[in-house]
Each structure stands twice: as C-alpha cells, then as structure tokens.
Design a protein around this motif. Sequence first.
Motif, mmCIF file in Angstrom:
data_model
loop_
_atom_site.group_PDB
_atom_site.id
_atom_site.type_symbol
_atom_site.label_atom_id
_atom_site.label_comp_id
_atom_site.label_asym_id
_atom_site.label_seq_id
_atom_site.Cartn_x
_atom_site.Cartn_y
_atom_site.Cartn_z
ATOM 1 N N LYS A 89 -54.449 74.340 31.477
ATOM 2 C CA LYS A 89 -53.028 74.658 31.564
ATOM 3 C C LYS A 89 -52.301 74.158 30.310
ATOM 4 C CE LYS A 89 -49.519 75.936 34.161
ATOM 5 N NZ LYS A 89 -49.368 77.204 34.795
ATOM 6 N N TRP B 47 -58.150 69.434 47.053
ATOM 7 C CA TRP B 47 -57.743 68.087 46.633
ATOM 8 C C TRP B 47 -56.389 67.723 47.251
ATOM 9 C CZ3 TRP B 47 -59.963 63.900 45.444
ATOM 10 C CH2 TRP B 47 -59.313 62.886 44.749
ATOM 11 N N LEU C 239 -50.555 72.236 39.819
ATOM 12 C CA LEU C 239 -51.569 73.144 39.273
ATOM 13 C C LEU C 239 -51.745 74.401 40.113
ATOM 14 C CD1 LEU C 239 -54.283 70.590 38.197
ATOM 15 C CD2 LEU C 239 -52.957 72.065 36.705
ATOM 16 N N LYS D 57 -60.011 74.965 44.939
ATOM 17 C CA LYS D 57 -60.329 73.592 44.557
ATOM 18 C C LYS D 57 -59.056 72.725 44.575
ATOM 19 C CE LYS D 57 -62.351 71.077 40.692
ATOM 20 N NZ LYS D 57 -62.657 71.172 39.265
ATOM 21 N N ASP E 185 -59.855 69.155 34.482
ATOM 22 C CA ASP E 185 -60.216 70.317 33.649
ATOM 23 C C ASP E 185 -59.184 71.432 33.787
ATOM 24 O OD1 ASP E 185 -61.038 70.429 36.267
ATOM 25 O OD2 ASP E 185 -62.691 71.810 35.883
ATOM 26 N N LEU E 186 -58.660 71.598 35.009
ATOM 27 C CA LEU E 186 -57.641 72.637 35.211
ATOM 28 C C LEU E 186 -56.351 72.279 34.492
ATOM 29 C CD1 LEU E 186 -58.187 73.376 38.991
ATOM 30 C CD2 LEU E 186 -58.817 74.808 37.070
ATOM 31 N N ALA E 187 -56.016 70.982 34.510
ATOM 32 C CA ALA E 187 -54.800 70.547 33.815
ATOM 33 C C ALA E 187 -54.963 70.756 32.316
ATOM 34 C CB ALA E 187 -54.512 69.089 34.136
ATOM 35 N N GLU F 128 -50.985 62.219 43.965
ATOM 36 C CA GLU F 128 -52.100 63.128 43.708
ATOM 37 C C GLU F 128 -51.852 64.502 44.355
ATOM 38 O OE1 GLU F 128 -55.332 62.640 42.006
ATOM 39 O OE2 GLU F 128 -54.022 61.192 41.064
ATOM 40 N N ASN G 15 -58.909 62.263 37.696
ATOM 41 C CA ASN G 15 -58.542 63.266 38.684
ATOM 42 C C ASN G 15 -59.553 64.400 38.617
ATOM 43 O OD1 ASN G 15 -57.251 65.579 39.888
ATOM 44 N ND2 ASN G 15 -55.372 64.389 39.858
ATOM 45 N N PRO G 16 -60.064 64.831 39.765
ATOM 46 C CA PRO G 16 -61.067 65.903 39.738
ATOM 47 C C PRO G 16 -60.502 67.220 39.202
ATOM 48 C CG PRO G 16 -60.452 65.352 41.988
ATOM 49 C CD PRO G 16 -59.844 64.315 41.123
ATOM 50 N N LEU G 17 -59.192 67.312 39.098
ATOM 51 C CA LEU G 17 -58.605 68.564 38.607
ATOM 52 C C LEU G 17 -58.286 68.485 37.116
ATOM 53 C CD1 LEU G 17 -56.095 69.112 41.547
ATOM 54 C CD2 LEU G 17 -58.413 69.963 41.365
ATOM 55 N N ARG H 86 -51.600 61.996 33.027
ATOM 56 C CA ARG H 86 -51.325 62.100 34.453
ATOM 57 C C ARG H 86 -52.581 62.495 35.229
ATOM 58 N NH1 ARG H 86 -47.051 63.974 37.728
ATOM 59 N NH2 ARG H 86 -47.734 66.110 37.646
ATOM 60 N N TYR H 87 -53.489 63.166 34.556
ATOM 61 C CA TYR H 87 -54.662 63.678 35.267
ATOM 62 C C TYR H 87 -55.929 62.887 34.939
ATOM 63 C CZ TYR H 87 -51.881 67.517 36.950
ATOM 64 O OH TYR H 87 -50.926 68.260 37.595
ATOM 65 N N ARG H 88 -55.749 61.661 34.464
ATOM 66 C CA ARG H 88 -56.915 60.815 34.257
ATOM 67 C C ARG H 88 -57.507 60.485 35.612
ATOM 68 N NH1 ARG H 88 -55.809 55.564 31.033
ATOM 69 N NH2 ARG H 88 -54.060 56.574 30.005
ATOM 70 N N TYR I 178 -48.074 68.407 32.716
ATOM 71 C CA TYR I 178 -49.532 68.606 32.676
ATOM 72 C C TYR I 178 -50.208 67.668 31.680
ATOM 73 C CZ TYR I 178 -48.263 72.644 35.381
ATOM 74 O OH TYR I 178 -47.762 73.448 36.362
ATOM 75 N N ARG J 184 -61.705 58.132 41.468
ATOM 76 C CA ARG J 184 -62.093 59.529 41.387
ATOM 77 C C ARG J 184 -62.450 60.078 42.767
ATOM 78 N NH1 ARG J 184 -64.050 62.594 36.930
ATOM 79 N NH2 ARG J 184 -64.174 64.676 37.769
ATOM 80 N N ARG J 185 -62.945 59.170 43.605
ATOM 81 C CA ARG J 185 -63.349 59.574 44.944
ATOM 82 C C ARG J 185 -62.176 59.699 45.889
ATOM 83 N NH1 ARG J 185 -68.341 56.527 47.936
ATOM 84 N NH2 ARG J 185 -68.107 57.863 49.747
ATOM 85 N N LYS K 85 -49.644 66.260 41.951
ATOM 86 C CA LYS K 85 -50.361 66.750 40.770
ATOM 87 C C LYS K 85 -51.127 68.024 41.105
ATOM 88 C CE LYS K 85 -50.914 62.143 39.330
ATOM 89 N NZ LYS K 85 -51.873 61.034 39.349
#
Lengths: 294, 229
Positions: free
Chosen positions: B48, A187, A256, A183, B43-45, A249, B39-41, B35-37, B31, B150-151, A252
């Motif tokens: 972490k 991205w 991860l 995933k 949840d992973l951030a 992005e 962002n599709p990731l 920074r991850y607002r 993390y 987000r897209r 970022k």
Amino acid sequence: MFGYVEPDKPELKIREFEVFRGYYCGVCKSIGKRFGQVPRISLNYDLAFLAVLLDSTQGEMSIGKVERCIAHPIRKRYVIRRNQFVDYAADMNIVLAYYNLRDKWSDEKNLLGAFGSMVLRGAYKKASKRYKEKTEKIKSLLDELIRLEKEKCASLDEAAEPFANIMREVFQCPHVEDESKRKVLGWLGYNIGRWIYILDAWDDLADDIKSGSYNAILLQFQYNGGDLDAFKASIKERLDFSLTYSLSECEKAYSLLGAVKNAGIIDNIIYSGLIVKTDKVLQGRCKKNEKESI
Amino acid sequence: MKKNPYKVLGVKEGASYDEIKKAYRELAKKYHPDRYRNNPLADLADEKMREINEAYDFLMKNAGGAYQYQSESQSYGNSTASQSGSYRTQYQSQQSRQQSQQGYADESELERQVRTHINNGNLNEAQRILDRMRNRNANWYYLQGLVFLRRGWYDRGYSNIQRAANMDPTNYEYRNALNNLNNQSFGYRHNPYYNNTYRSNPDMCQICGTLWCADSCCECMGGDLIGCC
C-alpha cells in the motif's frame, strides 16, 4: 459471543444509525426466515457488526426494505435483505450461540443452556451443513478452549487464543473473494476475539470468585482472596495495554481493508465505540447482559 | 492496469499541490512501516505504501493543478524519480536499519535464524529454536517477545521486551521496540475521531462548576463575579 461490539451511538449520524440497524434487523430476519422464529432471540450486536464489515468489502448497493417486525410492532423499520453477508452472519450467529449454550450446560449445568441448545439444535445442524469445514474448525478450537480451562491455564494470552482463533474463522468469510482481504479480516477477527475474551474475563471477576469458576486473570495475577478492588487496581494498567493494543491491531487491519461503503459506521465502531466499551468495562460501569435496545 | 493516482491518494482530479501533499502525508502516516512492525499484515502495508509513493511521485511530476489523468496513454509506477517526501526517506532508513539488524556481529547463528524465521512469519520454527537455547540473555527475551507479539500474545510480548530492556538498558533496539508498543496503543486511544467527540468538550456541569468556583474566589477577595449569588 457477548455483544460487546457496539457503536458509539451519540457520535453516529442518524442515517448511519438507520443503516446499522438495517443490518441488525437484516441478520435477525434472516435467522427468522431460514431457521424459525425462536432462534432469533440469540442475536447479538457482534454479528451485526460482522455483517456491516463484510458487506463493506464490495461496492454493490445493499437492498433494503421497510417492514414491520414482531419485536417492534408499531413502527416499520429499514431492513437489509437478500444479502449474502447478512445471511452468513446469521448462520455464524446460530453456530456460535449453539456452542455457547451447550458449553453453559456442560460447564455450569445451567438449565437455560440445556434448554437453549436443544431449541437451537435443528438450526445449528442446518447452518453447520452449509459451512462444514468452518464449523469443524470452530468446534475443535472450542474443545481447545475447554481443555485449557480444565487445565487451569494461567496465561491470559494463551487462554484467549482459542476464542480469538474462533473469531478469526468467523471473520474469514468464504464469500469474500480477495485472498488478501480475507487475511486482513482474519487478523481483525483474531484481535477482536482476543479483546472480547479479556474484557469478558475482567467483567466476570466478581462472579467467578464467588462461584470458584475458572478465570485466566485470577490465575495469571495470582489472586489470593484479598480485596477485589485493590487487586483490580493493581493489574488495570497492564490489562488496559493488552486490550488497547489488541484494538490498535484491529484498527491497523481495518485500514488495510479499504472499505468501499459503510465506512462511517465502521469508523465509529473501530475508532470510538470499542474504546468507550473498554473504558466502561474497565471502570466496572457495565454489567453483562445490560443491553441497550436498538 | 495501474490505479488512478488521484484515487489512490483520495483527492479530486486536478487537486492542487498542497492538497495532494496533505493527502499524501495523512496516508503515509497511516500505512507507515513503523506501525506495522511485528504485524502479519506488514507485507500488505508495504504494498500500500509503495502504491501511495508511486502515485505521489507521479502526481508531483506531472500534475500541479489541472492535469487530467488518462489511464490508457500514461503509465506511472516505474518512475524512479528522486522526488521524495520526508516519509520516504524515513521509510528507506527504516529498511536499511532492519537489514543492519540482521547482521549484528555479536548475535549467534541461532539468534540470526530466529530473526529470519520471525521475518518470514515462521513462528513455530522460531519458537522451537528459542526453546532449545540455553543462554537466556537480553537478546533472547527480546526475540521471544517479538515471537509473542507476532502471534498476538501482547501481554507476554510486552513483558519479555520490557525484561530485555531492563537487562540491557543501553540497547537502542529494545528501548525503541518498547516505545513503539506504547506509542501504538497511545496513538490508537488518542485518535482524532475519538477525541473530536462530545466527550472532549466541557459539559454544562463543568461550566457551571467553573463559574461557581470563580465566583466564590472573587467573593473571597471582596469582589463579585456573578451579582445574583
């Protein structure tokens, strides 16, 4: 694929540079070994980066050999061999190069495109058989890209999406087992694809005006045939944001990924190489096909 | 099995408090949910971040110098210790802010639905509702901007949020989102790797130019900096 993804060479350690070149030569030799010598010329840096990045997800030592090659007959070079990610990058290189050339032929009636796609056809068939589902998806995304161009889509975001999604597909390598890593890679791929597309559109502005070809930037910002430099200056800041945000992005996503090796090279590309390239192209100091030799 | 907390923070076993704190601060910045607002990731951030917080809490409680971590006998992770760095509190306030956003009183039912869909990554559904909405106020542009971001459509995302902020300049949320976007791209461009390179140091041309300038100035005033020219 355009070869925009490059390391910031002066900042790279010699050892890191050797390893990067090892992957580059590895992908090249992998193409040579499995598809014949001619398709090797289609190789570019972006796919070497892909091989480095994918291989960073697993900790096993990469096997390297020092060998000679046709392109550099004098000195032997370090080449990474027998690595599934290097082979994967080689396959994807063939698929993308084939589509790119075929597109050139059908679009611009470019003879090099016709000839090249004919040469690559056999290799493409072989590579696409291995990743059937993936190549199907890439093909349909490419159709979408062509459709948007034909419809003269006037939104840069929208026009960039199919190519960005192609890169998402390419980066989501099925050999990476961890789903969340796939995933993250997806991205990263989307954003790097978006960056490549926009950068390429900017780089092509003058040519596209001359030939009257489709260019999303010209349409979105309603270029009216005036002074190109003034036009470029008026939209530069906005495009700079779009490009830099896409790269942020990527960064970022890379944070991860948790690379377990090759971090020096990837850090160099993500944190520096891509910015250097962006600035070069934005300032018009980089013409396409101007490739530094490795 | 839980990971070794030293490894999570990237420090040597037996690292001092200060080293642990420093490593923690670096990672927490990297993390941080801000920074991850969008962002599709995200949840992973988050995951972490939790890992890092747990490792930090554990080490702060148990370590302090020469503590040896044994993965079999010690389990960490369920520590509900109140030990918390400054990032932790920020992080929590961030979450509560997000929750309070969901409960905006003057937001219509549809707008709330859009927010929920965005948070769950259901972008098509969110877009569908937005397309049907007639009343295109500042909040509509803001939500549309979030969907675009987000897209991965950053150009349109940015202009929509900017429009929302212009329509309602007093709104803290819109302004904050706009600033966050600018900070992200500024922060990336000014990352330490890029800025510690050869580019940031003065090159010979600059040094010579400066010397020549200084010399000319001195000569103007009747003095001389470099005697030979």
